[in-house]
Structures are given as structure tokens and as C-alpha cells.
Design an enzyme around this catalytic site. Sequence first.
Site, PDB file in Angstrom:
ATOM      1  N   GLU A 140      19.946   6.845 -27.834  1.00 43.64           N
ATOM      2  CA  GLU A 140      20.397   8.008 -28.615  1.00 43.64           C
ATOM      3  C   GLU A 140      19.614   8.051 -29.931  1.00 43.64           C
ATOM      4  OE1 GLU A 140      24.526   7.813 -29.693  1.00 43.64           O
ATOM      5  OE2 GLU A 140      24.613   9.913 -30.307  1.00 43.64           O
ATOM      6  N   ARG A 172      25.964  -5.950 -28.018  1.00 51.27           N
ATOM      7  CA  ARG A 172      27.421  -5.777 -27.979  1.00 51.27           C
ATOM      8  C   ARG A 172      28.018  -6.024 -26.594  1.00 51.27           C
ATOM      9  NH1 ARG A 172      27.607  -0.203 -30.632  1.00 51.27           N
ATOM     10  NH2 ARG A 172      25.408  -0.405 -31.132  1.00 51.27           N
TER      11      ARG A 172
HETATM   12  O1  LIG Z   1      24.102   4.897 -23.579  1.00 51.02           O
HETATM   13  P1  LIG Z   1      23.005   4.698 -24.564  1.00 51.02           P
HETATM   14  O2  LIG Z   1      22.555   5.992 -25.192  1.00 51.02           O
HETATM   15  O3  LIG Z   1      21.863   3.926 -24.024  1.00 51.02           O
HETATM   16  O4  LIG Z   1      23.598   3.881 -25.789  1.00 51.02           O
HETATM   17  C1  LIG Z   1      24.470   2.794 -25.650  1.00 51.02           C
HETATM   18  C2  LIG Z   1      23.840   1.537 -26.149  1.00 51.02           C
HETATM   19  O5  LIG Z   1      23.566   1.648 -27.563  1.00 51.02           O
HETATM   20  C3  LIG Z   1      24.125   0.546 -28.238  1.00 51.02           C
HETATM   21  O6  LIG Z   1      23.253  -0.527 -28.287  1.00 51.02           O
HETATM   22  P2  LIG Z   1      22.065  -0.687 -29.331  1.00 51.02           P
HETATM   23  O7  LIG Z   1      20.781  -0.416 -28.640  1.00 51.02           O
HETATM   24  O8  LIG Z   1      22.365   0.106 -30.566  1.00 51.02           O
HETATM   25  O9  LIG Z   1      22.033  -2.238 -29.598  1.00 51.02           O
HETATM   26  P3  LIG Z   1      23.043  -3.347 -30.122  1.00 51.02           P
HETATM   27  O10 LIG Z   1      24.054  -3.579 -29.023  1.00 51.02           O
HETATM   28  O11 LIG Z   1      22.111  -4.489 -30.285  1.00 51.02           O
HETATM   29  O12 LIG Z   1      23.696  -2.893 -31.393  1.00 51.02           O
HETATM   30  C4  LIG Z   1      25.318   0.173 -27.384  1.00 51.02           C
HETATM   31  O13 LIG Z   1      25.736  -1.163 -27.621  1.00 51.02           O
HETATM   32  C5  LIG Z   1      24.790   0.373 -25.995  1.00 51.02           C
HETATM   33  O14 LIG Z   1      24.077  -0.762 -25.524  1.00 51.02           O
HETATM   34  N1  LIG Z   2      27.437   6.828 -31.432  1.00 44.37           N
HETATM   35  C1  LIG Z   2      27.369   5.515 -31.146  1.00 44.37           C
HETATM   36  N2  LIG Z   2      28.270   4.653 -31.683  1.00 44.37           N
HETATM   37  C2  LIG Z   2      28.192   3.328 -31.399  1.00 44.37           C
HETATM   38  N3  LIG Z   2      27.275   2.801 -30.600  1.00 44.37           N
HETATM   39  C3  LIG Z   2      26.376   3.618 -30.042  1.00 44.37           C
HETATM   40  N4  LIG Z   2      25.370   3.387 -29.183  1.00 44.37           N
HETATM   41  C4  LIG Z   2      24.757   4.572 -28.925  1.00 44.37           C
HETATM   42  N5  LIG Z   2      25.359   5.574 -29.582  1.00 44.37           N
HETATM   43  C5  LIG Z   2      26.378   5.008 -30.285  1.00 44.37           C
END
Ligand SMILES: O=P(O)(O)OC[C@H]1O[C@H](OP(=O)(O)OP(=O)(O)O)[C@H](O)[C@@H]1O
Ligand SMILES: Nc1ncnc2[nH]cnc12
Length: 182
Positions: free
Chosen positions: A105, A68
Amino acid sequence: MPETQKPVDVDSLKALVRTVPDFPKPGILFYDITTLLKDKTGFAQLIDAMAAHYLSQKIDLVLGIEARGFIFGPALAYRLNAGFVPVRKPRKLPAPVARVTYDLEYGTDTLEIHLDAIQSGQKVVLVDDLLATGGTMEATVKLVKQLGGEIAGLGFAVELDFLKGRDRFPGYDVFSLLHYDE
Ligand SMILES: O=P(O)(O)OC[C@H]1O[C@H](OP(=O)(O)OP(=O)(O)O)[C@H](O)[C@@H]1O
Ligand SMILES: Nc1ncnc2[nH]cnc12
């Protein structure tokens, strides 16, 4: 004055973010930015407001974290007249990489960056869509430091304040536009 230069109405941008309970796991409230992205005015306002935070500095590179962070990073890089560097999930980058593994998370993950992506001393803004626990960004900070980049700031569209992710980054400029308390 173009629409995108009006003072940003944070509450109206927050209203464009959809929340989805129990995704991707029971107990997680997911903040879905796709509903904001498809709103042309909202998306432009968000990028302009994030860019405004860095416009007074000369930024060399904007780094975006897969997946993202790839949505916001390149748009921000364009507005800042900077280059864009992708930080990717494992085995996607073709040239030699630095690698780091970290906690999420909802699980664990690994990120990689090309070893030649950043020259020592270049000013870099690190961008992702959302700051939750901060594990993803903390891992990315380690990669950028390994390559000798100067971190000008950590930028997010959304911050989940209650998870206190920003506490991992004392001394860094952590900027998020949309804050959520729960
Ligand atoms: O602060 P944190 O607890 O580390 O979480 C935030 C991260 O989690 C999500 O990514 P995700 O790993 O779900 O991957 P994506 O972007 O591929 O959906 C979001 O886009 C951040 O990169
Ligand atoms: N609660 C949440 N919603 C969307 N993206 C996330 N990445 C980590 N935690 C998330």
C-alpha cells in the site's frame, strides 16, 4: 469456563485497535494492533478465535510474515500444535532461500523463505496481522506454492475490507477476525 473460551466479542476487540492518521505517509490511516496486543484478555481471545477457525483440520505448519506476522503466527502455531515457519525480509535467513518482490500500500518490498522450510504436501496456514491490498500475502502464496506446500488457509487479525485484498485469492479460505470498512 476459562475467559478465553467465551464467544468472542468482535466489537470489543476492534475497540482495542488504535488508528493513527498519516502514518507512515500522509493519507494512510494506520491500524495499530499494539494496543490490542498489550491487553492480555483481548490478545488471548484473538488468538483463540483465529485458532478455532482451523482446529478441525490437521495443520502441519503456520507461516508468519515478518514483522507483524511473527506476533500472531507462533501463538497460533502453538494452539494448533503445528510448527512455525518465518517468511523474512531480504538477507535475514542464513540457508538457501526462495525470493519474491511485491507492491505494498505504501512502497515495494521483498520476502524470502528457506527452501527447506516446507515439505511438499504439508498443510500450511499463512498468517499476517493485516490484509490491506493483499500484495504481501499474494507474494507469500507464490513462495509457498514454489515449495509445494498445501495452503489450508490465509489468516489475518485485521482486514481492511475497502481495499478488497481478498479478491486476489479466489478459491482460498481467507479468514480475518476484525473487519474495517474505512
Ligand atoms: O496487504 P498489503 O497491502 O500487502 O499490506 C499488509 C502488509 O503491510 C504490513 O506490513 P509492512 O510491510 O508494513 O511490514 P511490517 O510488518 O514489517 O511492519 C502488514 O503487516 C502486512 O504484512
Ligand atoms: N493501513 C494500514 N495499517 C496498518 N498496517 C498496514 N499495512 C498495510 N496497510 C496498513
